[in-house]
Design a protein around this motif. Structure first.
Motif, PDB file in Angstrom:
ATOM      1  N   ALA A   2      -3.763   1.759   4.410  1.00 49.83           N
ATOM      2  CA  ALA A   2      -5.222   1.669   4.302  1.00 49.83           C
ATOM      3  C   ALA A   2      -5.687   1.641   2.850  1.00 49.83           C
ATOM      4  N   ALA A   3      -4.964   2.295   1.962  1.00 53.25           N
ATOM      5  CA  ALA A   3      -5.329   2.334   0.547  1.00 53.25           C
ATOM      6  C   ALA A   3      -4.714   1.177  -0.241  1.00 53.25           C
ATOM      7  N   GLY A   4      -3.925   0.354   0.420  1.00 53.75           N
ATOM      8  CA  GLY A   4      -3.303  -0.780  -0.263  1.00 53.75           C
ATOM      9  C   GLY A   4      -2.067  -0.413  -1.053  1.00 53.75           C
ATOM     10  N   ARG A   5      -1.563   0.810  -0.861  1.00 51.88           N
ATOM     11  CA  ARG A   5      -0.379   1.267  -1.598  1.00 51.88           C
ATOM     12  C   ARG A   5       0.851   1.172  -0.693  1.00 51.88           C
ATOM     13  N   TYR A   6       1.353  -0.034  -0.585  1.00 54.17           N
ATOM     14  CA  TYR A   6       2.528  -0.278   0.241  1.00 54.17           C
ATOM     15  C   TYR A   6       3.328  -1.440  -0.347  1.00 54.17           C
ATOM     16  N   GLY A   7       4.616  -1.380  -0.131  1.00 44.97           N
ATOM     17  CA  GLY A   7       5.495  -2.424  -0.639  1.00 44.97           C
ATOM     18  C   GLY A   7       5.286  -3.740   0.093  1.00 44.97           C
ATOM     19  N   ARG A   8       5.391  -4.810  -0.662  1.00 42.31           N
ATOM     20  CA  ARG A   8       5.236  -6.148  -0.067  1.00 42.31           C
ATOM     21  C   ARG A   8       6.587  -6.791   0.258  1.00 42.31           C
TER      22      ARG A   8
END
Length: 150
Positions: free
Chosen positions: A19-25
């Motif tokens: 939700a915060a956009g802090r994730y690996g792509r």
């Protein structure tokens, strides 16, 4: 008519915050022939959330254009009676803004280097072979980006 399949797999990592956009792509790309490649968003797009060792979609597009042009070129050169011994390319794609908040790969420049196994075409004939290869390249016919053979 041909059909092509690619599978893409991604999962949220432990401790990441979607939700915060802090994730690996980082993700996996699996192709119908069995090849599996590590994929990711470009570090130019998402910074530290990208896997810089993986292949990003923009690189794949540039590589697809280069590969398709090479395969088309080999075909038209053979039909024209020329023998190619080796072909190398260092393709470069450029991303640009096409509208506010929208970007696209707008230009791909191919830099083919060809080793001829027999007589080489003159500059005009070589340019014509590249033009013909570009015209029949399936991938070039599928994109709006400008594709230039330098």
């Amino acid at each position: 008519m041909a059909r092509y399949v690619a599978e893409v797999e991604w999962a949220l990592g432990e401790g990441e915050d979607f939700a915060a956009g802090r994730y690996g792509r980082g993700h996996r790309l699996r192709f119908d022939g069995g090849v599996v490649l590590p994929g990711s968003a470009s570090p130019h797009v998402v910074g530290k959330w990208a896997d810089p060792a993986a292949v990003d979609p923009e690189e794949m597009l540039v590589a697809a254009l280069s590969s398709c042009h090479m395969l088309s070129f080999l075909h038209v050169a053979r039909l024209a009676g020329f023998d190619v011994g080796a072909y190398r390319d260092r393709a470069e794609g450029t991303m640009a803004e096409i509208a506010p908040g929208r970007q696209a790969v707008t230009r791909v420049v191919l830099h083919p280097a060809i080793d001829w196994a027999g007589s080489a075409p003159d500059a005009d004939r070589l340019a014509a072979l590249h033009a013909e290869a570009h015209a029949v390249c399936f991938i070039a016919n599928s994109v709006r980006a400008e594709v230039i053979v330098a």
